[in-house]
Design an enzyme around this catalytic site. Structure first.
Site, short mmCIF file in Angstrom:
data_model
loop_
_atom_site.label_atom_id
_atom_site.label_comp_id
_atom_site.label_asym_id
_atom_site.label_seq_id
_atom_site.Cartn_x
_atom_site.Cartn_y
_atom_site.Cartn_z
CG ASP A 45 -14.37 -23.57 -12.71
OD1 ASP A 45 -14.73 -24.37 -13.60
OD2 ASP A 45 -13.79 -22.49 -12.95
CG ASP A 74 -14.96 -20.25 -19.44
OD1 ASP A 74 -15.78 -20.01 -18.54
OD2 ASP A 74 -13.93 -20.91 -19.26
#
Ligand code: DGJ
Length: 696
Positions: free
Chosen positions: A447, A515
């Site tokens: 990430d 997301d």
């Protein structure tokens, strides 16, 4: 096939011709549907218009070395001590063949210093794709590069030019946008140090008439995970030049004697089969030539939306039991397992297992997960650090910063300067330890939750190269990790979809596109994603759609699964709260996905209908030989009480006979494709999965 005759370069792929004139300034002549390349020399000369446009071919430069005569975007511009102008001369060419790829290399050399450039064409005839890049080698005095692009392509004269591209933002990535281009330059770019969510580095261009089913489309994707730029320029002489490469914003790179640099690859293609065919070509190409391997994607569970930072061995074990029970194959713990990472305020950078959360180390959970029959995966964010961390306290000089200034904190974190050898070593070391000591970790979600800011290290002369240095080090680290741990698969994630590009995908197996896990919002995000990227790359989770007000985002389980099954299915819901009945439903859908996944991950995708223009959203996946197909259909019809449209499959064998699941009489492929299937949905958030099997 590549042929060269009297400075006429003809590149022929299965369905396209790409023709340009050679010499010191090679320029585009034709690119499009396959023609008789050798006849195209007739378009050869386009000289002077006036003293204001002394050489019109320059508007179509294949690779513009700036020598002060170019009026459009250049590809290479440098600064020497006493001149800023290059004088690159064509030295000759080479053609190589590497299995499924052919390569054409044009050699250039500067007339007054030994600076050499190779303009490279990587040709994939089967896929009608050409990779454009440039390799620069300096054997002379140091030179500062100010503009560095991968190459330009020229689109033939059209009445109108319409660009289709992806724009968006965090939690709203990959939204399709169409725009007609008039005169002047149109640029999409990233200045945030990563690929970015605001635009994706890809374009498609047509004359305003192409659609999913047909029409000429020229397209291109840049493979780079840093500041990038794609510029389309339309001139008054019917030229349309597209130039792509590293962004010129705040860019500078010194090439000393003996040093070299290679640009990112700009992959371009053409089809007359419309946007649908463009995507199918790209999907197949990515699987064959970009991704590190071809491997069936596993169904994963990720605990992020269930437990956030509160990752504890006991609660993870409980989730794991339920995940295994429903057929999940890969259990992934997300953020929060390391350092003092109890929120996003602390711990990032301290890559030791948190002893309160995992008193017996990670091994306990990994063994448990393995014992349940699942593989184990883990989340990391190696490029970032919280100021409240041991790493930052020990090495405040490892982050990007301008002297005397505190860097910008976003999500309470700073970014590490990956150009520092000690930082690179640190990341490689802890990753090597993590994966080496835990050989049962077979999946890494990498990430990156902040844009690059304060990109400085105290020397304004060389600091501008740090943007590029970050990406180069990132790729070097991934390359080493893949070599050292060939059994580990990688997911690229950057706060959702801010790092999705063909550069990182040479190392990653899949991406996390957003997301935003609301199944309805995902439909448009996934549609945009599918324009340029394969379903095999696109991870999608079934969650509780926790973004925003839960009630507002409530969707039926069937709808959530149908949406997430359109790519790489994962589960991200808090499954500890599910009833027995819901658990059974989850298990059924996962089993169904496993039956269908070869077709979904590797089949041909057809976007049948879109919520952008219809109350029906439908996407079909057809297996290699047309023997099997699956359609995901979604309906938003409440607002106007719209009648549910019929669904028209594509890609079936016209004279094959198909059994549509749930329908009694088998039908021919052409009957289905042109007669359609009853949509049969009502209200809002209704959805269907339709299976078709060829029976003769
Ligand atoms: C952003 C990612 O996109 C999420 O899936 C999750 O991994 C969080 N970061 C964790 O901090």
């Amino acid at each position: 096939m590549i042929t060269v005759q009297d400075h006429l370069f003809v590149i022929e792929t299965k369905n396209t011709s790409y023709v340009f004139g050679g010499g010191d300034v090679p320029f585009g002549i034709y690119w499009g549907k396959k023609l008789h390349g050798e006849e195209l020399g007739m378009f050869y000369t386009r000289d002077c218009h006036s003293s204001f446009d002394p050489n019109l071919s320059r508007n179509r430069e294949e690779y513009g070395f700036w020598d002060s005569y170019s009026v459009l975007e250049s590809c290479l511009k440098v600064n020497y001590q006493n001149t800023r102008q290059l004088d690159m001369r064509f030295q000759g060419h080479e053609i190589h063949s590497h299995g499924e790829k052919e390569e054409l290399v044009l050699h250039f050399r500067n007339s007054f210093t030994p600076l050499e450039a190779d303009v490279i064409y990587e040709v994939y005839p089967e896929y009608d794709m050409i990779g454009r890049s440039m390799y620069l080698k300096n054997e002379g005095e140091p030179v500062e590069i100010e503009i560095l692009k991968s190459g330009s392509v020229s689109i033939p004269p059209l009445d109108r030019y319409r660009i289709r591209y992806l724009k968006g933002k965090w939690a709203g990535e990959s939204q399709i946008n169409d725009q007609f281009l008039t005169g002047g330059a149109f640029t999409i770019q990233s200045r945030t140090g990563n690929t970015g969510a605001h635009f994706n580095l890809a374009f498609a261009l047509d004359d305003g008439t192409a659609d999913e089913e047909g029409g000429r489309v020229w397209f291109g994707l840049l493979g780079y995970s840093g500041n990038w730029q794609i510029t389309l320029e339309r001139t008054s002489f019917q030229d349309m030049k597209v130039t792509a490469g590293i962004s010129s914003f705040d860019f500078s790179y010194f090439l000393n004697q003996g040093e070299s640099i290679r640009t990112p690859v700009f992959t371009v293609g053409f089809t007359d089969g419309g946007y649908g065919e463009m995507s199918r070509k790209l999907h197949a190409f990515e699987i064959r030539h970009i991704l590190p391997q071809k491997k069936t994607g596993r169904v994963l569970y990720n605990s992020w939306e269930a437990t956030a930072f509160n990752v504890r061995v006991e609660s993870q074990k409980k989730l794991a039991e339920r995940a295994a029970g429903m057929g999940v194959e890969l259990f992934v713990i997300d953020d929060g397992w390391f350092g003092q990472r109890n929120s996003d305020h602390a711990g990032l950078g301290d890559w030791y297992v948190n002893p309160e959360k995992f008193p017996e180390g990670l091994g306990e959970l990994i063994r448990y997960v393995k014992g349940l029959g699942m593989d184990f995966g883990i989340w990391v964010e190696p490029e970032s650090v919280n100021p409240d961390s041991d790493l930052y306290r020990a090495h405040p000089d490892w982050v990007y910063r301008f002297p005397g200034r505190e860097p910008l904190e976003a999500r309470n974190q700073y970014t590490l300067n990956l150009s520092l050898p000690q930082v690179k070593e640190y990341i490689l070391d802890f990753m090597t330890r993590l994966l080496g000591e835990n050989p049962d970790i077979t999946f890494v979600k990498w990430d990156m939750n902040k844009t690059l800011t304060d990109v400085g290290a105290g020397d304004t002369r060389t600091d501008k190269a740090l943007w590029y240095g970050h990406v180069r080090s990132l790729y070097e680290i991934w390359e080493k990790l893949r070599e050292r741990f060939p059994h580990v698969e990688f997911e690229t994630c950057s706060g959702g979809g801010s790092r999705v590009d063909l550069g990182i995908l040479r190392y990653a197996d899949q991406c996390w596109p957003s997301d935003n896990t609301d199944a309805y919002s995902r439909l448009s995000i996934q549609e945009g994603f599918s324009l340029f990227y394969a379903p095999r790359i696109m991870t999608a989770w079934v969650t509780d759609a926790s973004l925003g007000d839960r009630k507002k985002y409530e969707r039926p389980i069937s709808y959530r699964f149908h949406s997430a099954m359109m790519g790489m299915l994962g589960i991200g819901a808090d499954i500890s709260r599910l009833s027995e009945e819901e658990l059974a439903q989850f298990a059924q859908y996962i089993a169904l996905y496993k039956e269908l996944r070869e077709v979904i991950q590797y089949g041909k995708q057809y976007r049948l209908s879109s919520l952008r223009t219809s109350p029906l959203h439908a996407v079909e996946y057809v297996g290699e030989d047309g023997g099997e197909a699956v359609i995901f259909a979604f309906y938003q019809g409440y607002r106007y009480e719209a009648a549910c449209p019929r669904i028209y499959p594509r890609g079936l064998a016209a004279d094959g006979v198909y059994q549509v699941e749930g329908q009694e009489a088998p039908l021919h492929g052409d009957t289905l494709m042109y007669g359609g299937i009853e949509g049969n949905m009502g209200g809002d958030f209704d959805s269907r999965l339709i299976r078709l099997k060829r029976i003769s």
